[in-house]
Design an enzyme around this catalytic site. Structure first.
Site, PDB file in Angstrom:
ATOM      1  N   CYS A  95       0.823  -1.225   0.000  1.00 25.29           N
ATOM      2  CA  CYS A  95       0.000   0.000   0.000  1.00 25.29           C
ATOM      3  C   CYS A  95       0.855   1.273   0.000  1.00 25.29           C
ATOM      4  O   CYS A  95       1.446   1.586  -1.021  1.00 25.29           O
ATOM      5  CB  CYS A  95      -0.974  -0.044   1.160  1.00 25.29           C
ATOM      6  SG  CYS A  95      -2.406   0.983   0.880  1.00 25.29           S
ATOM      7  N   ARG A 129     -12.543   5.850  -0.587  1.00 26.06           N
ATOM      8  CA  ARG A 129     -11.531   4.902  -0.151  1.00 26.06           C
ATOM      9  C   ARG A 129     -11.975   3.490  -0.562  1.00 26.06           C
ATOM     10  O   ARG A 129     -13.168   3.176  -0.576  1.00 26.06           O
ATOM     11  CB  ARG A 129     -11.339   4.938   1.378  1.00 26.06           C
ATOM     12  CG  ARG A 129     -10.681   6.215   1.857  1.00 26.06           C
ATOM     13  CD  ARG A 129     -10.353   6.161   3.342  1.00 26.06           C
ATOM     14  NE  ARG A 129      -9.227   5.259   3.627  1.00 26.06           N
ATOM     15  CZ  ARG A 129      -7.936   5.571   3.481  1.00 26.06           C
ATOM     16  NH1 ARG A 129      -7.627   6.760   2.990  1.00 26.06           N
ATOM     17  NH2 ARG A 129      -6.975   4.724   3.785  1.00 26.06           N
ATOM     18  N   HIS A 193      -3.333  -5.862   2.612  1.00 25.33           N
ATOM     19  CA  HIS A 193      -2.962  -5.965   4.032  1.00 25.33           C
ATOM     20  C   HIS A 193      -3.538  -7.274   4.584  1.00 25.33           C
ATOM     21  O   HIS A 193      -4.082  -8.088   3.842  1.00 25.33           O
ATOM     22  CB  HIS A 193      -3.604  -4.811   4.828  1.00 25.33           C
ATOM     23  CG  HIS A 193      -3.129  -3.455   4.473  1.00 25.33           C
ATOM     24  ND1 HIS A 193      -1.868  -2.994   4.741  1.00 25.33           N
ATOM     25  CD2 HIS A 193      -3.778  -2.433   3.847  1.00 25.33           C
ATOM     26  CE1 HIS A 193      -1.752  -1.741   4.316  1.00 25.33           C
ATOM     27  NE2 HIS A 193      -2.888  -1.373   3.771  1.00 25.33           N
TER      28      HIS A 193
HETATM   29  N1  GLN Z   1      -2.273   6.829   2.571  1.00 25.24           N
HETATM   30  C1  GLN Z   1      -2.373   5.942   1.411  1.00 25.24           C
HETATM   31  C2  GLN Z   1      -3.786   5.923   0.804  1.00 25.24           C
HETATM   32  O1  GLN Z   1      -4.734   6.307   1.469  1.00 25.24           O
HETATM   33  C3  GLN Z   1      -1.979   4.516   1.773  1.00 25.24           C
HETATM   34  C4  GLN Z   1      -2.943   3.871   2.768  1.00 25.24           C
HETATM   35  C5  GLN Z   1      -2.399   2.531   3.273  1.00 25.24           C
HETATM   36  O2  GLN Z   1      -1.198   2.308   3.339  1.00 25.24           O
HETATM   37  N2  GLN Z   1      -3.328   1.594   3.667  1.00 25.24           N
HETATM   38  O3  GLN Z   1      -3.963   5.500  -0.328  1.00 25.24           O
END
Ligand code: GLN
Length: 251
Positions: A95, A129, A193
């Site tokens: 990520c 998101r 993840h």
């Molecule tokens: N901050 C980055 C995003 O929102 C990565 C998030 C993360 O590592 N889960 O895309």
């Protein structure tokens, strides 16, 4: 048999560790020890230079704010990472770590973070998101991969960049072709993840194999039970999300 312990670098865990990706380092170390290979986890704290002499470099996930600090540190240590990778080390990035291996990440507030350009990829935060279970189909011989995603960034791979795999459920890179991550010699990047390696022993062994060469098999019954259970969950939620999007599209 290897003389020295395998050195697994966990880079900036206090910045790139929001989603428990430290578990990936624990799994690599334990799968070495189960095979009689000594392994040590070397934490690289934020603000410290990333050392060149490690065998594996793990970069985890993090929210936009700590990602700014991580970007500055990685840029300062770019030469050491390139030298280590060229000398045979493996890099595994999840990520935010993946986004910073690319050229740039445009955060949700419009700030542009310069990455280190080890992967020809660019990321821009989307309007929403991507959160939930993900199922990814890599090229053989890796089997289906299961993970959990939570990111705003949408990553576009450059023309010559190979993705880790195709998304069967969930978002992944969030690009048009429906891919997740990126893959090159001794480099794997993903949005998964979970942590992803406890869920996917074959991916953990692929990374170890890149450094140690062919590995004797391990009894992975419990890991495979976890993987099967999460793949089923990912398929259920994936189907539900597909159906919901189809209904929304129809109005
Ligand atoms: N901050 C980055 C995003 O929102 C990565 C998030 C993360 O590592 N889960 O895309």
């Amino acid at each position: 048999m290897r003389e020295s312990a395998l050195r697994i670098g966990l880079v900036y865990p206090e910045l790139l560790g929001t989603y428990g990706d430290r578990g990936n380092a624990l799994v690599l170390a334990q799968r070495c020890r189960w095979r009689g290979v000594a392994a040590e986890i070397v934490e690289v704290p934020a603000g410290e230079p990333v050392p060149a002499g490690l065998d594996c470099y793990l970069l985890g996930g993090g929210e936009d704010a700590p990602q700014h600090l991580a970007a500055a540190g990685l840029r300062a240590s770019r030469a050491a990472l390139v030298r280590a990778h060229e000398a045979g080390a493996v890099i595994f990035a999840v990520c935010a770590g993946f986004q910073l291996l690319g050229h740039s990440y445009v955060a949700a507030d419009g700030t542009v973070l310069d990455g280190i350009g080890l992967v020809d990829a660019r990321t821009t935060a989307g309007a929403t998101r991507l959160i939930g279970e993900v199922v990814v189909a890599p090229d053989a011989p890796l089997p289906l991969l299961t993970g959990f995603e939570n990111h705003g960034g949408r990553t576009t791979l450059g023309p010559g960049v190979r993705p880790l795999g195709r998304v069967r459920a969930g978002g992944g890179n969030g690009d048009g072709p429906g891919t997740d991550g990126a893959r090159a010699d001794r480099l794997v990047a993903t949005y998964l993840h979970g942590p992803v390696l406890p869920r996917n022993p074959a991916l953990a062994d692929h990374l170890l194999g890149e450094v140690l060469g062919p590995l004797p098999p391990l009894d992975s019954v419990w890991e495979e039970r976890l993987r099967a259970e999460r793949l089923a969950a990912g398929s259920r939620t994936g189907l539900a999300r597909w159906w919901q999007q189809r209904r929304l599209a129809r109005g």
